[in-house]
Structures are given as C-alpha cells and as structure tokens.
Scaffold this motif. Sequence first.
Motif, short mmCIF file in Angstrom:
data_model
loop_
_atom_site.label_atom_id
_atom_site.label_comp_id
_atom_site.label_asym_id
_atom_site.label_seq_id
_atom_site.Cartn_x
_atom_site.Cartn_y
_atom_site.Cartn_z
N ARG A 65 0.77 -1.11 0.10
CA ARG A 65 0.07 0.12 0.04
C ARG A 65 0.89 1.21 0.14
NH1 ARG A 65 -0.93 3.06 3.81
NH2 ARG A 65 -0.86 1.58 5.56
N GLU A 66 1.89 1.18 0.75
CA GLU A 66 2.90 2.40 0.91
C GLU A 66 3.54 2.90 -0.46
OE1 GLU A 66 3.21 4.82 3.07
OE2 GLU A 66 1.75 4.00 4.61
N LEU A 67 4.02 1.50 -1.04
CA LEU A 67 4.54 1.52 -2.47
C LEU A 67 3.63 2.35 -3.20
CD1 LEU A 67 7.01 0.56 -4.30
CD2 LEU A 67 5.09 -1.25 -4.88
N GLY A 120 -5.37 -0.24 -16.55
CA GLY A 120 -6.19 -0.14 -17.71
C GLY A 120 -5.75 0.09 -19.02
N ASP A 121 -4.31 -0.04 -18.91
CA ASP A 121 -3.76 -0.21 -20.51
C ASP A 121 -2.53 -1.04 -20.13
OD1 ASP A 121 -1.33 1.79 -20.27
OD2 ASP A 121 -3.25 3.07 -19.84
N ALA A 122 -1.86 -1.42 -21.39
CA ALA A 122 -0.89 -2.27 -21.47
C ALA A 122 0.25 -1.85 -20.90
CB ALA A 122 -0.75 -2.80 -23.00
N SER A 123 0.48 -0.30 -20.92
CA SER A 123 1.86 0.14 -20.24
C SER A 123 1.71 0.55 -18.89
CB SER A 123 1.85 1.60 -21.17
OG SER A 123 0.99 2.69 -20.70
N SER A 124 0.67 0.47 -18.31
CA SER A 124 0.52 0.76 -16.69
C SER A 124 0.20 -0.61 -16.04
CB SER A 124 -0.68 1.60 -16.38
OG SER A 124 -1.92 1.17 -17.07
N GLN A 125 0.91 -1.54 -16.23
CA GLN A 125 0.93 -2.88 -15.53
C GLN A 125 1.94 -3.11 -14.63
OE1 GLN A 125 0.28 -5.90 -18.59
NE2 GLN A 125 -2.13 -5.08 -18.79
N LEU A 126 1.71 -3.64 -13.48
CA LEU A 126 2.88 -3.60 -12.51
C LEU A 126 2.70 -5.15 -11.62
CD1 LEU A 126 5.29 -2.56 -11.17
CD2 LEU A 126 3.90 -1.54 -9.52
N GLN A 127 3.63 -5.78 -11.72
CA GLN A 127 3.75 -7.02 -10.88
C GLN A 127 4.85 -6.81 -9.53
OE1 GLN A 127 4.39 -7.52 -14.37
NE2 GLN A 127 2.03 -7.69 -14.37
N ALA A 181 -5.37 -6.81 -4.99
CA ALA A 181 -4.61 -8.01 -5.08
C ALA A 181 -3.83 -8.33 -4.03
CB ALA A 181 -3.56 -8.26 -6.56
N ALA A 182 -3.23 -7.62 -3.41
CA ALA A 182 -2.12 -7.81 -2.13
C ALA A 182 -3.31 -8.24 -1.06
CB ALA A 182 -1.50 -6.66 -1.71
N ARG A 183 -4.54 -7.58 -0.79
CA ARG A 183 -5.56 -7.96 0.33
C ARG A 183 -6.01 -9.38 -0.13
NH1 ARG A 183 -7.54 -2.52 -0.03
NH2 ARG A 183 -7.01 -1.88 2.20
N LEU A 184 -5.86 -9.86 -1.23
CA LEU A 184 -6.61 -11.22 -1.39
C LEU A 184 -5.32 -12.33 -1.51
CD1 LEU A 184 -9.10 -10.22 -4.07
CD2 LEU A 184 -9.69 -10.75 -1.85
N ASP A 185 -4.48 -12.08 -1.07
CA ASP A 185 -2.92 -12.94 -1.22
C ASP A 185 -3.37 -14.22 -0.76
OD1 ASP A 185 -0.76 -13.93 -1.25
OD2 ASP A 185 0.14 -12.94 0.57
N ASP A 186 -3.14 -15.19 -1.92
CA ASP A 186 -3.45 -16.62 -1.57
C ASP A 186 -2.17 -17.37 -1.06
OD1 ASP A 186 -1.78 -16.56 -3.64
OD2 ASP A 186 -3.24 -17.54 -5.05
N GLY A 187 -1.00 -16.60 -0.55
CA GLY A 187 0.12 -17.21 0.04
C GLY A 187 1.24 -17.21 -0.98
N THR A 188 0.94 -16.71 -2.40
CA THR A 188 2.04 -16.98 -3.34
C THR A 188 2.91 -15.59 -3.06
OG1 THR A 188 0.74 -15.49 -4.85
CG2 THR A 188 0.61 -17.89 -5.02
N ARG A 189 2.42 -14.50 -2.75
CA ARG A 189 3.08 -13.52 -2.43
C ARG A 189 3.50 -12.67 -3.79
NH1 ARG A 189 5.61 -13.49 3.15
NH2 ARG A 189 7.53 -12.61 2.27
N HIS A 190 2.56 -12.82 -4.84
CA HIS A 190 3.01 -12.01 -6.01
C HIS A 190 1.69 -11.78 -6.57
CE1 HIS A 190 3.76 -12.28 -10.34
NE2 HIS A 190 5.13 -11.91 -10.01
N LYS A 217 -6.43 3.81 -10.47
CA LYS A 217 -6.69 2.62 -11.12
C LYS A 217 -5.62 1.54 -10.76
CE LYS A 217 -9.25 0.14 -14.64
NZ LYS A 217 -9.80 0.28 -15.99
N LEU A 218 -4.42 1.66 -11.04
CA LEU A 218 -3.41 0.76 -10.74
C LEU A 218 -3.15 0.70 -9.49
CD1 LEU A 218 -0.89 -1.01 -11.68
CD2 LEU A 218 0.13 0.96 -12.08
N GLN A 219 -3.25 1.77 -8.35
CA GLN A 219 -2.89 1.56 -7.12
C GLN A 219 -4.23 0.49 -6.54
OE1 GLN A 219 -2.93 5.20 -4.52
NE2 GLN A 219 -1.52 5.99 -6.20
N GLU A 220 -5.40 0.86 -6.84
CA GLU A 220 -6.56 0.20 -6.37
C GLU A 220 -6.20 -1.41 -6.64
OE1 GLU A 220 -9.81 2.31 -7.83
OE2 GLU A 220 -9.71 3.78 -6.30
#
Length: 173
Positions: free
Chosen positions: A79-81, A114-121, A99-108, A91-94
Amino acid sequence: MSHGRAREAARRAGILDDDEFEKRYQRRAAIFVPLLNVNGATSLLYTQRSHNVGTHKGQVSFPGGHVDAGESIELAAVRELCEELLHGQTKLQESLISAARLDDGTRHFSGDGGDASSQLQVEILGTGPVVRAVTGTLCTCVLGYLSGPIVDQGLWTRCVRVDGGRVGVCWCV
C-alpha cells in the motif's frame, strides 16, 4: 534498544517530546525495499523525502509508513509503495492493493492501470527483522521485486510528486 534508551535518543535528537514518543512506541511501520531491473542490472528504487514533512526532511528513503489496523506487514508495504510511487495512477493503485489483500500465499501480486503500459507485478521476496526507529516506531523491511511494462519503460526515474506529499524525487541505482 530498551524503551528508556529509545526515548532518551529521540529526546536528544530533538525529534519527539515524551508524549509523542509514547504514542509512536506502540506503532508499527512497513518499509518496502524495491528491487527492479534497469538496463539489465538489478537496481534499488529509492526516494528523497519532501521538505514539507514533520520528520526526516530531505532524507533518502524507501517507500514506507504505518501499518493500518487489520493489515499485514506485507500489505502495508505494498500500500505504501502504491501511495508513494504510483501517485496519480488510482486505478493501478487500487488494482494492486486489492490483489495484495486477496493474497493466496503466493506473495506475487499484479496490478493493472487499464492499459498495456500501466501494469505492475510485485513479488514479495522476504521480510527483515523488526527494528525500532529513533522515533519509537517498530519497523519491518519488506524486500520485493517489481516488474512489468511500467518498470520496463523506465517510468520510475525522476518521478516527482508535486502535491506537497512526502516523496520528492525517485531514483534507481
């Protein structure tokens, strides 16, 4: 460091009075230490704090802040990041925080703005020991690796927050 020694160190440094120190002594903070690939080299992403803040003015730092009620250290770090480095990309923050709130244990976690250039893993690699800051706050570092189009495009270098927030300039080394 003992409670008394930590309070005395904060007092000597002129950082906090006794009442404020006691409040902060109960707080926890998460610090995200982001690794990423820049031109084929593993790099650290860090920030320089604004001069418009109460403490640590102008200091170089990693994104981080206090853990909110009900948050894990890892979720608070993500969240701080988002808050500090994805300013204006709501939109990217949310997406990433959800995704982090729904963590299934993978830690990924993956976020999509909303577009191909604004994706972050974000991949959580591990956490460090708990240490007490001079302000009294208990701090835990979370090491993570950032990847995706937003990183590949080099959008991290010299991103500036202009809203008077905590972060001034972001750098990769």
